[in-house]
Motif scaffolding. Structure first.
Motif, PDB file in Angstrom:
ATOM      1  N   VAL A 297      41.654  54.234  46.258  1.00  0.00           N
ATOM      2  CA  VAL A 297      41.585  52.909  46.876  1.00  0.00           C
ATOM      3  C   VAL A 297      41.887  51.839  45.830  1.00  0.00           C
ATOM      4  O   VAL A 297      42.631  50.879  46.082  1.00  0.00           O
ATOM      5  CB  VAL A 297      40.203  52.674  47.511  1.00  0.00           C
ATOM      6  CG1 VAL A 297      40.103  51.252  48.065  1.00  0.00           C
ATOM      7  CG2 VAL A 297      39.945  53.682  48.618  1.00  0.00           C
ATOM      8  N   GLY A 298      41.325  52.011  44.631  1.00  0.00           N
ATOM      9  CA  GLY A 298      41.568  51.052  43.561  1.00  0.00           C
ATOM     10  C   GLY A 298      43.030  50.987  43.158  1.00  0.00           C
ATOM     11  O   GLY A 298      43.546  49.904  42.850  1.00  0.00           O
ATOM     12  N   MET A 299      43.736  52.121  43.172  1.00  0.00           N
ATOM     13  CA  MET A 299      45.145  52.116  42.800  1.00  0.00           C
ATOM     14  C   MET A 299      46.001  51.378  43.815  1.00  0.00           C
ATOM     15  O   MET A 299      46.997  50.722  43.465  1.00  0.00           O
ATOM     16  CB  MET A 299      45.650  53.552  42.628  1.00  0.00           C
ATOM     17  CG  MET A 299      45.132  54.248  41.384  1.00  0.00           C
ATOM     18  SD  MET A 299      45.563  53.357  39.851  1.00  0.00           S
ATOM     19  CE  MET A 299      44.008  52.494  39.508  1.00  0.00           C
ATOM     20  N   VAL A 300      45.645  51.481  45.088  1.00  0.00           N
ATOM     21  CA  VAL A 300      46.351  50.695  46.099  1.00  0.00           C
ATOM     22  C   VAL A 300      46.199  49.207  45.795  1.00  0.00           C
ATOM     23  O   VAL A 300      47.152  48.430  45.898  1.00  0.00           O
ATOM     24  CB  VAL A 300      45.821  51.031  47.507  1.00  0.00           C
ATOM     25  CG1 VAL A 300      46.420  50.084  48.543  1.00  0.00           C
ATOM     26  CG2 VAL A 300      46.159  52.475  47.871  1.00  0.00           C
ATOM     27  N   ALA A 301      44.995  48.805  45.377  1.00  0.00           N
ATOM     28  CA  ALA A 301      44.779  47.407  44.996  1.00  0.00           C
ATOM     29  C   ALA A 301      45.521  47.069  43.706  1.00  0.00           C
ATOM     30  O   ALA A 301      46.109  45.993  43.576  1.00  0.00           O
ATOM     31  CB  ALA A 301      43.279  47.138  44.837  1.00  0.00           C
ATOM     32  N   TYR A 302      45.527  47.986  42.749  1.00  0.00           N
ATOM     33  CA  TYR A 302      46.201  47.753  41.473  1.00  0.00           C
ATOM     34  C   TYR A 302      47.699  47.486  41.662  1.00  0.00           C
ATOM     35  O   TYR A 302      48.295  46.698  40.922  1.00  0.00           O
ATOM     36  CB  TYR A 302      46.020  48.971  40.564  1.00  0.00           C
ATOM     37  CG  TYR A 302      44.970  48.818  39.488  1.00  0.00           C
ATOM     38  CD1 TYR A 302      43.677  48.383  39.804  1.00  0.00           C
ATOM     39  CD2 TYR A 302      45.238  49.123  38.166  1.00  0.00           C
ATOM     40  CE1 TYR A 302      42.716  48.260  38.824  1.00  0.00           C
ATOM     41  CE2 TYR A 302      44.274  49.001  37.176  1.00  0.00           C
ATOM     42  CZ  TYR A 302      43.022  48.573  37.509  1.00  0.00           C
ATOM     43  OH  TYR A 302      42.066  48.445  36.535  1.00  0.00           O
ATOM     44  N   VAL A 303      48.311  48.177  42.617  1.00  0.00           N
ATOM     45  CA  VAL A 303      49.743  47.986  42.860  1.00  0.00           C
ATOM     46  C   VAL A 303      50.045  46.518  43.182  1.00  0.00           C
ATOM     47  O   VAL A 303      51.099  45.995  42.820  1.00  0.00           O
ATOM     48  CB  VAL A 303      50.217  48.907  44.001  1.00  0.00           C
ATOM     49  CG1 VAL A 303      51.620  48.542  44.467  1.00  0.00           C
ATOM     50  CG2 VAL A 303      50.191  50.361  43.539  1.00  0.00           C
ATOM     51  N   ARG A 304      49.107  45.846  43.816  1.00  0.00           N
ATOM     52  CA  ARG A 304      49.269  44.423  44.131  1.00  0.00           C
ATOM     53  C   ARG A 304      48.752  43.515  43.017  1.00  0.00           C
ATOM     54  O   ARG A 304      49.341  42.474  42.724  1.00  0.00           O
ATOM     55  CB  ARG A 304      48.525  44.101  45.437  1.00  0.00           C
ATOM     56  CG  ARG A 304      49.141  44.729  46.676  1.00  0.00           C
ATOM     57  CD  ARG A 304      50.479  44.080  46.990  1.00  0.00           C
ATOM     58  NE  ARG A 304      51.056  44.587  48.221  1.00  0.00           N
ATOM     59  CZ  ARG A 304      50.844  44.064  49.425  1.00  0.00           C
ATOM     60  NH1 ARG A 304      50.027  43.022  49.547  1.00  0.00           N
ATOM     61  NH2 ARG A 304      51.417  44.568  50.480  1.00  0.00           N
ATOM     62  N   VAL A 305      47.659  43.902  42.379  1.00  0.00           N
ATOM     63  CA  VAL A 305      46.980  43.018  41.422  1.00  0.00           C
ATOM     64  C   VAL A 305      47.649  43.006  40.055  1.00  0.00           C
ATOM     65  O   VAL A 305      47.811  41.943  39.436  1.00  0.00           O
ATOM     66  CB  VAL A 305      45.500  43.424  41.288  1.00  0.00           C
ATOM     67  CG1 VAL A 305      44.821  42.655  40.151  1.00  0.00           C
ATOM     68  CG2 VAL A 305      44.763  43.189  42.595  1.00  0.00           C
ATOM     69  N   VAL A 306      48.048  44.184  39.552  1.00  0.00           N
ATOM     70  CA  VAL A 306      48.585  44.260  38.190  1.00  0.00           C
ATOM     71  C   VAL A 306      49.841  43.405  37.994  1.00  0.00           C
ATOM     72  O   VAL A 306      49.965  42.734  36.957  1.00  0.00           O
ATOM     73  CB  VAL A 306      48.830  45.729  37.788  1.00  0.00           C
ATOM     74  CG1 VAL A 306      49.581  45.825  36.459  1.00  0.00           C
ATOM     75  CG2 VAL A 306      47.497  46.467  37.683  1.00  0.00           C
TER      76      VAL A 306
END
Length: 319
Positions: A297-306
């Motif tokens: 779940v965090g990686m899905v967010a990272y794709v947008r946040v990073v």
């Protein structure tokens, strides 16, 4: 699917959780499918990285130094700061240490590429990261928990994962690249394979979640206790990775790769280690599985946040 890949991945996570809850009997079979699906995903990933680019990236000492620093100095310090606040249960602490102290060497490459990171450099660093964690994990366990538990880590699962999930897909990808360079049929097969990236990633997430969700029932209290630590780890490592990237004056794609490398953990490789522990430490496997669920779940967010954390300057371009 590429335009809506984040939504696809969220749907895959939800479908995996639903399947795991409503049909727990399929979990053992799906657990056996994790390796093949992940291997296929990495084959497609490696196929998009020319062999010549991989060799050149091995010479990038500054990036490799940053990857080693963030994973084997910054991460242990972050874990040390969290460690006193973990539940006192020895098995819970061991599970957290096993998973957080080992950097990911598989699907991190895919997520890094999706966020515009330099997946070529990260791919080149994977053998070094795997060997380093194999050597250092017993040392870290000794430092955190004393001599009694340092001997629970065996080399075999790491070596097997390296051969089946890294070496074999990489050799197959290089063979397909060579075929594509010489034959139209090879080019057609290569082009078709590269279109499967998003479906394979979705399949990987679904299989991992569906196969592991049924096991969470036996340790729900422990799951609830460690989830905040895993979430906090992802938040801390986003900024810590950015700081390391700036320290080494890396370009934006390389900096994003460092952020992903520091944040993602080797849960799929250390899970066999946790499952092989004695019965009195069985909860450690549940703790590792929980990290997997939180991380995807965090990686899905990272794709947008990073990309927002490390934006490309107007004069720069992502490579």
């Amino acid at each position: 699917m590429e335009r809506h890949q984040v939504a696809v991945y969220v749907a895959a996570l939800a479908a995996g959780a639903l399947l795991g809850r409503t049909a727990p009997a399929v979990a053992p079979g799906l657990a056996h499918a994790i390796g093949p699906v992940l291997g296929a995903l990495l084959l497609v990933t490696f196929l998009q990285v020319p062999a010549a680019d991989l060799v050149r990236s091995l010479r990038d000492g500054r990036f490799l130094s940053a990857a080693l620093l963030v994973n084997f100095a910054v991460v242990p310090l972050a874990v040390a700061a969290l460690f006193p606040f973990l539940p006192a249960d020895q098995a819970v602490r061991l599970g957290v240490l096993l998973v957080l102290l080992c950097p990911c060497v598989d699907y991190v490459i895919v997520f890094c590429g999706l966020a515009g990171g330099s997946h070529r450099r990260l791919l080149a660093a994977t053998p070094l990261l795997l060997v380093a964690q194999l050597a250092l994990l017993p040392v870290f366990l000794y430092l955190f928990m004393g001599p009694g538990l340092a001997d629970v880590v065996e080399a075999a699962p790491f070596v097997e994962a390296f051969l089946t999930l890294i070496v074999l897909p990489l050799l197959l990808a290089w063979a397909l690249q060579a075929w594509a360079a010489r034959r139209p049929a090879g080019r057609a097969v290569s082009a078709a394979a590269t279109t499967t990236m998003v479906p394979l990633m979705a399949a990987t997430l679904l299989v991992v979640v569906a196969s592991q969700v049924p096991g969470l029932d036996d340790g729900f209290g422990d799951v609830a206790a460690v989830v905040p630590f895993y979430v906090l780890f992802l938040v801390v490592m986003a900024f810590a990775g950015k700081a390391v990237a700036r320290l080494f004056r890396l370009d934006v794609p390389a900096g994003r790769a460092i952020v992903f490398s520091g944040a993602t953990r080797n849960s799929l490789v250390v899970l066999p280690l946790a499952l092989a522990l004695p019965d009195e430490l069985a909860v450690a496997a549940v703790v590792v599985v929980t990290q997997t669920l939180v991380e995807v779940v965090g990686m899905v967010a990272y794709v947008r946040v990073v990309p927002r954390l490390l934006p490309v300057k107007p004069s720069a371009s992502v490579t």
